[in-house]
Write an enzyme that holds these catalytic residues in place. Structure first.
Site, PDB file in Angstrom:
ATOM      1  N   LEU A 128      20.299  53.645  42.198  1.00 43.19           N
ATOM      2  CA  LEU A 128      20.656  54.534  41.033  1.00 43.19           C
ATOM      3  C   LEU A 128      19.401  55.601  40.830  1.00 43.19           C
ATOM      4  O   LEU A 128      19.523  56.453  40.012  1.00 43.19           O
ATOM      5  CB  LEU A 128      20.823  53.655  39.899  1.00 43.19           C
ATOM      6  CG  LEU A 128      22.074  53.083  39.771  1.00 43.19           C
ATOM      7  CD1 LEU A 128      21.992  51.840  38.487  1.00 43.19           C
ATOM      8  CD2 LEU A 128      23.196  53.715  39.885  1.00 43.19           C
ATOM      9  N   GLU A 186      31.394  46.696  47.576  1.00 41.78           N
ATOM     10  CA  GLU A 186      32.124  47.667  48.355  1.00 41.78           C
ATOM     11  C   GLU A 186      31.941  47.472  49.965  1.00 41.78           C
ATOM     12  O   GLU A 186      32.802  47.385  50.847  1.00 41.78           O
ATOM     13  CB  GLU A 186      32.009  48.900  48.145  1.00 41.78           C
ATOM     14  CG  GLU A 186      32.505  49.257  46.676  1.00 41.78           C
ATOM     15  CD  GLU A 186      32.249  50.805  46.073  1.00 41.78           C
ATOM     16  OE1 GLU A 186      33.160  51.414  45.683  1.00 41.78           O
ATOM     17  OE2 GLU A 186      31.191  51.216  46.125  1.00 41.78           O
ATOM     18  N   GLU A 231      29.715  49.091  37.043  1.00 44.59           N
ATOM     19  CA  GLU A 231      29.813  50.409  36.681  1.00 44.59           C
ATOM     20  C   GLU A 231      29.938  50.864  35.258  1.00 44.59           C
ATOM     21  O   GLU A 231      29.609  51.933  34.893  1.00 44.59           O
ATOM     22  CB  GLU A 231      30.750  50.940  37.595  1.00 44.59           C
ATOM     23  CG  GLU A 231      30.249  51.228  39.229  1.00 44.59           C
ATOM     24  CD  GLU A 231      30.549  49.816  39.970  1.00 44.59           C
ATOM     25  OE1 GLU A 231      30.003  49.835  41.232  1.00 44.59           O
ATOM     26  OE2 GLU A 231      30.846  48.931  39.414  1.00 44.59           O
TER      27      GLU A 231
END
Length: 264
Positions: free
Chosen positions: A65, A113, A133
């Site tokens: 991030l 993922e 998220e």
């Protein structure tokens, strides 16, 4: 020069890759994705199974991030980033070589993922899963809506993203995010030890059979029934006329092959 994100090694015909950014909980930036893409684009021909592990207390905490914040990407820029993740993770899932992921600690966001692209997932009891998220004001971009939702259902994925709920290893196993949970009374092995044991077993399968299993089943699941049945028949015809089929069937016919039995 920064250290590589992936450390690679081999044990006979098993490839071992280790995520090597423990100080950042193995978060994924553009350079890390490029290394994953490069490895799975150039797997040596003698490798039959790949074991994916991670340094430190966490498997992967997802998207870096800080990089995302610092780069202030445009929509087009980030679309290209997402496409890079899709290409890399597609090569894991559909590359024709079984991939076993050994999980610990955070398997969060983009880390989930990444794990979802593997074919076998082994968690230790420290493992936790989340899709935060929604709480970060972002959206999944590395394939979760396709891969992870297929594992746990779209409805469950919506709920996890909206609430930010964290699943422990046992809850993840019940939903299919892990196939095994280790370091328990029933299964005292470490995730790595069980992963290596399974990798050695899988490596003894017929190469063509392994290729068909990891390359075709998920694709066939996306097809309509008629097309899926036809594709299954084609794949069976290819695999079951492969080079070592007669030898393996001969062992079965002559009662030399192992029998399928329930666990004692």
């Amino acid at each position: 020069m920064s250290e590589p994100f992936l450390i690679t090694s081999e044990m006979d015909n098993i490839g071992i890759i280790t995520l090597n950014r423990a100080s950042k909980r193995n978060s994924l930036d553009e350079a890390a994705i490029a290394e994953i893409d490069d490895y799975f684009s150039n797997v040596p021909s003698h490798i039959r199974v790949i074991l994916m592990t991670a340094e430190g207390d966490h498997f992967c905490a997802g998207l870096d991030l800080k990089e995302h914040h610092d780069k202030e990407r445009s929509a087009v820029d980030f679309l290209r980033v997402c496409q890079g993740w899709h290409r890399a993770f597609d090569k894991i899932q559909h590359g024709g070589i079984p991939v076993i992921a050994c999980l610990q600690g955070a398997v969060v966001g983009g880390g989930l993922e990444l794990a979802s692209a593997a074919h076998v997932r082994i968690a230790d009891t420290s493992t936790f899963f989340a899709l935060p998220e929604g709480t970060r004001g972002i959206f999944t971009g590395g394939g979760a809506t396709v891969r992870t939702a297929k594992i746990i259902s779209a409805s469950r994925m919506v709920e996890l993203m909206l609430t930010g709920r964290v699943l422990n290893a046992q809850e993840g196993e019940r939903l299919g995010l892990a196939h095994y949970v280790c370091n328990t009374e029933d299964n005292p092995k470490t995730a790595y030890d069980l992963g290596l044991e399974l990798a050695r077993k899988i490596a003894t399968n017929a190469v063509l059979s392994n290729y068909a299993i990891v390359s075709s089943i998920n694709r066939i699941a996306d097809m309509a029934s008629t097309e899926g049945l036809f594709a299954e028949g084609l794949m069976a015809a290819v695999v079951q006329t492969g080079g070592d089929v007669q030898e393996r069937l001969s062992e079965f016919v002559n009662k030399k092959a192992h029998k399928v039995r329930p666990k004692s």
